[in-house]
Design an enzyme around this catalytic site. Structure first.
Site, PDB file in Angstrom:
ATOM      1  N   GLY A 149      41.344  45.017  33.968  1.00  0.00           N
ATOM      2  CA  GLY A 149      41.458  43.843  33.098  1.00  0.00           C
ATOM      3  C   GLY A 149      41.660  44.319  31.673  1.00  0.00           C
ATOM      4  O   GLY A 149      40.817  45.055  31.138  1.00  0.00           O
ATOM      5  N   ALA A 162      37.824  49.795  36.182  1.00  0.00           N
ATOM      6  CA  ALA A 162      36.524  50.138  36.757  1.00  0.00           C
ATOM      7  C   ALA A 162      36.756  50.682  38.155  1.00  0.00           C
ATOM      8  O   ALA A 162      37.261  49.969  39.033  1.00  0.00           O
ATOM      9  CB  ALA A 162      35.617  48.916  36.796  1.00  0.00           C
ATOM     10  N   CYS A 178      37.278  39.109  41.336  1.00  0.00           N
ATOM     11  CA  CYS A 178      38.720  39.115  41.060  1.00  0.00           C
ATOM     12  C   CYS A 178      39.411  37.798  41.407  1.00  0.00           C
ATOM     13  O   CYS A 178      40.637  37.755  41.561  1.00  0.00           O
ATOM     14  CB  CYS A 178      39.406  40.257  41.805  1.00  0.00           C
TER      15      CYS A 178
END
Length: 211
Positions: A149, A162, A178
């Protein structure tokens, strides 16, 4: 993929709010050309972060005791916790280069890193009308292993990725990750039966030409 060397910052476990303050400072420095393009590798204590479009129905039950923080990045709900490698990318985009272009580069560099760690992985294109498939997925088990993101402000990127290395995956099941209710989140340890955070840090840094 063209060369784009980065300066590397290594940290251990950093509180999410404190990390956001430092990241804002790093972005400001990059916008003023006071520092080079940077990759900051770290981890966070357990926290859910959400984008501005995340539905309330996707949030975890508060009784789980894990804080939920709204963040300025793109994307939906993501979980951060120990055993996950977070990479924040503070990069000045080229003339005519957009954030979507750079996110694709990030995906490809992470696919390369996972390959070197012994896990075949891929990025995915999003079908029209579907939830964004930004991130990295395992080829064989079709699970999602990396969330991404990002955003850009005045031509400089922030936030990042991540990668689940060897942490507890249970908190992912307490919320809708998500924006995809059926997504199966995984980790290097789950896929390979082993994972070494120091090795992962080294390989990821190499994939981003970061030193």
């Amino acid at each position: 993929m063209r060369a784009r060397p980065l300066t590397l910052i290594h940290d251990g476990l950093v509180d999410y709010d404190q990390a956001m303050e430092r990241m804002t400072d790093l972005v400001g420095q990059r916008q003023r050309d006071e520092r080079p393009d940077t990759l900051w590798l770290l981890s966070h204590p357990s926290v859910y972060t959400i984008g501005r479009r995340t539905p309330i129905t996707h949030l975890p039950d508060p009784s789980r005791g894990i804080p939920v923080v709204e963040t300025g990045r793109g994307g939906q709900l993501t979980y951060h916790g120990p055993g996950q490698l977070v990479g924040y990318l503070i990069v000045k985009l080229d003339e005519g280069e957009g954030i979507v272009d750079y996110v694709r580069e990030v995906e490809l560099r992470l696919v390369e890193a996972l390959g070197k760690l012994g896990l075949p992985a891929e990025r995915r294109d999003t079908p029209p009308g579907s939830e964004l498939l930004t991130g990295v997925w395992t080829v064989e088990t079709r699970r999602k292993i990396i969330s991404i993101g990002m955003r850009q402000s005045r031509g400089v990127t922030s936030h990042g990725f991540a990668l689940n290395v060897d942490g507890d995956l249970t908190p992912w099941n307490w919320a809708v990750a998500c924006g995809m209710p059926d997504v199966d989140m995984t980790s290097l340890k789950r896929e390979l039966g082993r994972a070494d955070m120091d090795e992962v840090r080294e390989v990821v840094a190499e994939a981003f030409e970061a030193s």
